[in-house]
Scaffold this motif. Structure first.
Motif, PDB file in Angstrom:
ATOM      1  N   LYS A 118      -4.777  -5.491  10.005  1.00  0.00           N
ATOM      2  CA  LYS A 118      -3.723  -5.316  11.008  1.00  0.00           C
ATOM      3  C   LYS A 118      -3.626  -6.554  11.889  1.00  0.00           C
ATOM      4  O   LYS A 118      -2.517  -7.056  12.154  1.00  0.00           O
ATOM      5  CB  LYS A 118      -3.997  -4.081  11.867  1.00  0.00           C
ATOM      6  CG  LYS A 118      -2.913  -3.831  12.913  1.00  0.00           C
ATOM      7  CD  LYS A 118      -3.122  -2.509  13.634  1.00  0.00           C
ATOM      8  CE  LYS A 118      -1.967  -2.225  14.579  1.00  0.00           C
ATOM      9  NZ  LYS A 118      -2.116  -0.900  15.228  1.00  0.00           N
ATOM     10  N   LEU A 119      -4.755  -7.066  12.326  1.00  0.00           N
ATOM     11  CA  LEU A 119      -4.756  -8.276  13.144  1.00  0.00           C
ATOM     12  C   LEU A 119      -4.206  -9.456  12.350  1.00  0.00           C
ATOM     13  O   LEU A 119      -3.457 -10.287  12.874  1.00  0.00           O
ATOM     14  CB  LEU A 119      -6.169  -8.574  13.632  1.00  0.00           C
ATOM     15  CG  LEU A 119      -6.788  -7.533  14.566  1.00  0.00           C
ATOM     16  CD1 LEU A 119      -8.236  -7.895  14.880  1.00  0.00           C
ATOM     17  CD2 LEU A 119      -5.977  -7.416  15.851  1.00  0.00           C
ATOM     18  N   HIS A 120      -4.566  -9.517  11.089  1.00  0.00           N
ATOM     19  CA  HIS A 120      -4.070 -10.581  10.214  1.00  0.00           C
ATOM     20  C   HIS A 120      -2.558 -10.487  10.063  1.00  0.00           C
ATOM     21  O   HIS A 120      -1.839 -11.495  10.160  1.00  0.00           O
ATOM     22  CB  HIS A 120      -4.764 -10.479   8.852  1.00  0.00           C
ATOM     23  CG  HIS A 120      -4.371 -11.540   7.886  1.00  0.00           C
ATOM     24  ND1 HIS A 120      -3.419 -11.346   6.919  1.00  0.00           N
ATOM     25  CD2 HIS A 120      -4.809 -12.822   7.735  1.00  0.00           C
ATOM     26  CE1 HIS A 120      -3.281 -12.458   6.211  1.00  0.00           C
ATOM     27  NE2 HIS A 120      -4.106 -13.361   6.668  1.00  0.00           N
ATOM     28  N   ALA A 121      -2.058  -9.284   9.847  1.00  0.00           N
ATOM     29  CA  ALA A 121      -0.619  -9.082   9.672  1.00  0.00           C
ATOM     30  C   ALA A 121       0.145  -9.422  10.943  1.00  0.00           C
ATOM     31  O   ALA A 121       1.232 -10.021  10.885  1.00  0.00           O
ATOM     32  CB  ALA A 121      -0.340  -7.640   9.258  1.00  0.00           C
ATOM     33  N   TYR A 142       0.852  -1.195   0.000  1.00  0.00           N
ATOM     34  CA  TYR A 142       0.000   0.000   0.000  1.00  0.00           C
ATOM     35  C   TYR A 142       0.889   1.247   0.000  1.00  0.00           C
ATOM     36  O   TYR A 142       1.759   1.406   0.867  1.00  0.00           O
ATOM     37  CB  TYR A 142      -0.904  -0.005   1.233  1.00  0.00           C
ATOM     38  CG  TYR A 142      -1.975   1.060   1.204  1.00  0.00           C
ATOM     39  CD1 TYR A 142      -2.922   1.098   0.191  1.00  0.00           C
ATOM     40  CD2 TYR A 142      -2.049   2.028   2.215  1.00  0.00           C
ATOM     41  CE1 TYR A 142      -3.910   2.060   0.169  1.00  0.00           C
ATOM     42  CE2 TYR A 142      -3.033   3.001   2.198  1.00  0.00           C
ATOM     43  CZ  TYR A 142      -3.962   3.011   1.169  1.00  0.00           C
ATOM     44  OH  TYR A 142      -4.941   3.975   1.151  1.00  0.00           O
ATOM     45  N   PRO A 143       0.712   2.162  -0.962  1.00  0.00           N
ATOM     46  CA  PRO A 143       1.641   3.294  -1.121  1.00  0.00           C
ATOM     47  C   PRO A 143       1.793   4.173   0.112  1.00  0.00           C
ATOM     48  O   PRO A 143       2.880   4.683   0.391  1.00  0.00           O
ATOM     49  CB  PRO A 143       1.032   4.082  -2.290  1.00  0.00           C
ATOM     50  CG  PRO A 143       0.218   3.091  -3.032  1.00  0.00           C
ATOM     51  CD  PRO A 143      -0.317   2.157  -1.998  1.00  0.00           C
ATOM     52  N   ALA A 144       0.718   4.380   0.853  1.00  0.00           N
ATOM     53  CA  ALA A 144       0.776   5.264   2.023  1.00  0.00           C
ATOM     54  C   ALA A 144       1.354   4.573   3.249  1.00  0.00           C
ATOM     55  O   ALA A 144       1.497   5.203   4.301  1.00  0.00           O
ATOM     56  CB  ALA A 144      -0.614   5.809   2.332  1.00  0.00           C
ATOM     57  N   GLY A 145       1.673   3.294   3.131  1.00  0.00           N
ATOM     58  CA  GLY A 145       2.266   2.573   4.252  1.00  0.00           C
ATOM     59  C   GLY A 145       1.268   1.691   4.988  1.00  0.00           C
ATOM     60  O   GLY A 145       0.047   1.877   4.894  1.00  0.00           O
ATOM     61  N   LYS A 146       1.807   0.727   5.703  1.00  0.00           N
ATOM     62  CA  LYS A 146       0.965  -0.259   6.382  1.00  0.00           C
ATOM     63  C   LYS A 146       0.020   0.373   7.395  1.00  0.00           C
ATOM     64  O   LYS A 146      -1.160   0.017   7.468  1.00  0.00           O
ATOM     65  CB  LYS A 146       1.843  -1.292   7.085  1.00  0.00           C
ATOM     66  CG  LYS A 146       2.658  -2.171   6.162  1.00  0.00           C
ATOM     67  CD  LYS A 146       3.500  -3.154   6.968  1.00  0.00           C
ATOM     68  CE  LYS A 146       4.360  -4.017   6.071  1.00  0.00           C
ATOM     69  NZ  LYS A 146       5.192  -4.956   6.856  1.00  0.00           N
ATOM     70  N   GLU A 147       0.523   1.306   8.199  1.00  0.00           N
ATOM     71  CA  GLU A 147      -0.318   1.866   9.259  1.00  0.00           C
ATOM     72  C   GLU A 147      -1.512   2.628   8.695  1.00  0.00           C
ATOM     73  O   GLU A 147      -2.613   2.576   9.257  1.00  0.00           O
ATOM     74  CB  GLU A 147       0.519   2.761  10.182  1.00  0.00           C
ATOM     75  CG  GLU A 147       1.540   1.997  11.009  1.00  0.00           C
ATOM     76  CD  GLU A 147       0.923   0.825  11.769  1.00  0.00           C
ATOM     77  OE1 GLU A 147      -0.162   0.994  12.380  1.00  0.00           O
ATOM     78  OE2 GLU A 147       1.513  -0.267  11.749  1.00  0.00           O
ATOM     79  N   ALA A 148      -1.297   3.312   7.580  1.00  0.00           N
ATOM     80  CA  ALA A 148      -2.407   4.015   6.936  1.00  0.00           C
ATOM     81  C   ALA A 148      -3.451   3.018   6.429  1.00  0.00           C
ATOM     82  O   ALA A 148      -4.660   3.262   6.521  1.00  0.00           O
ATOM     83  CB  ALA A 148      -1.896   4.872   5.777  1.00  0.00           C
ATOM     84  N   LEU A 149      -2.990   1.899   5.922  1.00  0.00           N
ATOM     85  CA  LEU A 149      -3.913   0.864   5.460  1.00  0.00           C
ATOM     86  C   LEU A 149      -4.665   0.254   6.635  1.00  0.00           C
ATOM     87  O   LEU A 149      -5.890   0.075   6.583  1.00  0.00           O
ATOM     88  CB  LEU A 149      -3.145  -0.221   4.711  1.00  0.00           C
ATOM     89  CG  LEU A 149      -3.966  -1.429   4.248  1.00  0.00           C
ATOM     90  CD1 LEU A 149      -5.012  -1.007   3.221  1.00  0.00           C
ATOM     91  CD2 LEU A 149      -3.049  -2.500   3.661  1.00  0.00           C
ATOM     92  N   TYR A 150      -3.942  -0.055   7.702  1.00  0.00           N
ATOM     93  CA  TYR A 150      -4.559  -0.693   8.864  1.00  0.00           C
ATOM     94  C   TYR A 150      -5.580   0.223   9.545  1.00  0.00           C
ATOM     95  O   TYR A 150      -6.548  -0.253  10.134  1.00  0.00           O
ATOM     96  CB  TYR A 150      -3.494  -1.108   9.868  1.00  0.00           C
ATOM     97  CG  TYR A 150      -2.502  -2.118   9.353  1.00  0.00           C
ATOM     98  CD1 TYR A 150      -2.823  -2.987   8.310  1.00  0.00           C
ATOM     99  CD2 TYR A 150      -1.219  -2.210   9.908  1.00  0.00           C
ATOM    100  CE1 TYR A 150      -1.905  -3.900   7.841  1.00  0.00           C
ATOM    101  CE2 TYR A 150      -0.297  -3.132   9.452  1.00  0.00           C
ATOM    102  CZ  TYR A 150      -0.638  -3.980   8.416  1.00  0.00           C
ATOM    103  OH  TYR A 150       0.267  -4.892   7.960  1.00  0.00           O
TER     104      TYR A 150
END
Length: 207
Positions: free
Chosen positions: A186-189, A171-179
Motif C-alpha cells: 500500500k505504501l509502495h502504491a 489482485y482479484p479481491a481488489g487493491k484494498e484487500a491486498l493491502y
C-alpha cells in the motif's frame, strides 16, 4: 527514425510499458487491441502470439514479453533512469526481480484469469487452478513486499516498481484487500501513484 508503436489493452501488461515510454519522454503511438476473435486474429499478423503488450521498435522490429520490453527500454534510454547501470550489483538485482515477477507473479495472474486454459478439461478444472493461482500470486507478492525499502531496489526507483504496481492491481479481491494483507504494498502504491507518468497512464487505462 520512426516512433515506437505500443500494442496494448486497458488493464493489461501494456500498462508498465506505456509508463516506461512516458518516463523516457519519446513519441509513441498507442494502439488498443480489442479482445474479439477477429481483432486478435488480425493482430496475430503483427504478433504471432496474439498477446499484448507488443512493441514495434523505431527500426520496425517487433518485441513481445513485457519484462523483456522494459529491460530493453531501460538499456536503450539510460538517461531516463529506469534501471541501474548495467554491470552493477544493483542492475543484477533489477534483472532478478524483473525475471521473478514475470516468471512467477505474472504467470500466477494468468492462471487466475485464464484458468480454463491450463487443463485439457477446460472449465472442469478451472476452479482449483484459479484458487492455486491466487494463492501463488499472493505468496509471490508477499516475497517481493519484504524487499521494499521503499522501492524494489531500495532507495532507487526503477521500472521494476511500476511492474510491481501493475501486478498488484490485478489482485482479484481488489487493491484494498491486498493491502490489508501486505501493507508494504500500500505504501509502495501510494508512492508510485504520485509519479506523473503513472497517473497519466492510469487515466488512459480508465483507472
Amino acid at each position: 527514425m520512426n516512433q515506437y508503436k505500443l500494442y496494448g489493452r486497458e488493464g493489461s501488461g501494456s500498462f508498465a510499458v506505456q509508463v516506461a515510454l512516458e518516463e523516457i519522454g519519446v513519441p509513441f503511438e498507442r494502439i488498443w487491441i480489442a479482445k474479439e476473435p477477429a481483432a486478435v486474429a488480425r493482430f496475430r499478423e503483427i504478433n504471432p502470439t496474439g498477446k499484448v503488450p507488443a512493441l514495434a521498435l523505431p527500426d520496425g522490429t517487433l518485441m513481445f514479453e513485457s519484462a523483456a520490453i522494459l529491460v530493453h527500454l531501460s538499456l536503450v534510454h539510460p538517461d531516463a533512469g529506469l534501471a541501474p547501470p548495467p554491470g552493477t550489483s544493483e542492475h543484477a538485482l533489477f534483472l532478478q526481480w524483473m525475471t521473478f515477477m514475470s516468471a512467477n507473479a505474472y504467470e500466477a495472474a494468468l492462471r487466475m484469469y485464464y484458468s480454463d486454459r491450463y487443463s485439457t478439461r477446460g472449465v472442469l478444472d478451472a476452479e482449483p487452478i484459479r484458487e492455486q493461482g491466487s494463492r501463488d500470486f499472493l505468496a509471490h507478492l508477499e516475497l517481493i513486499s519484504r524487499s521494499l525499502k521503499p522501492h524494489v531496489l531500495g532507495a532507487r526507483y526503477s521500472i521494476a516498481d511500476v511492474y510491481l504496481y501493475m501486478l498488484a492491481s490485478w489482485y482479484p479481491a481488489g487493491k484494498e484487500a491486498l493491502y490489508a494483507q501486505l501493507p508494504a504494498l500500500k505504501l509502495h502504491a501510494q508512492m508510485l501513484s504520485l509519479r506523473p507518468a503513472v497517473s497519466k497512464v492510469e487515466a488512459d487505462h480508465g483507472g
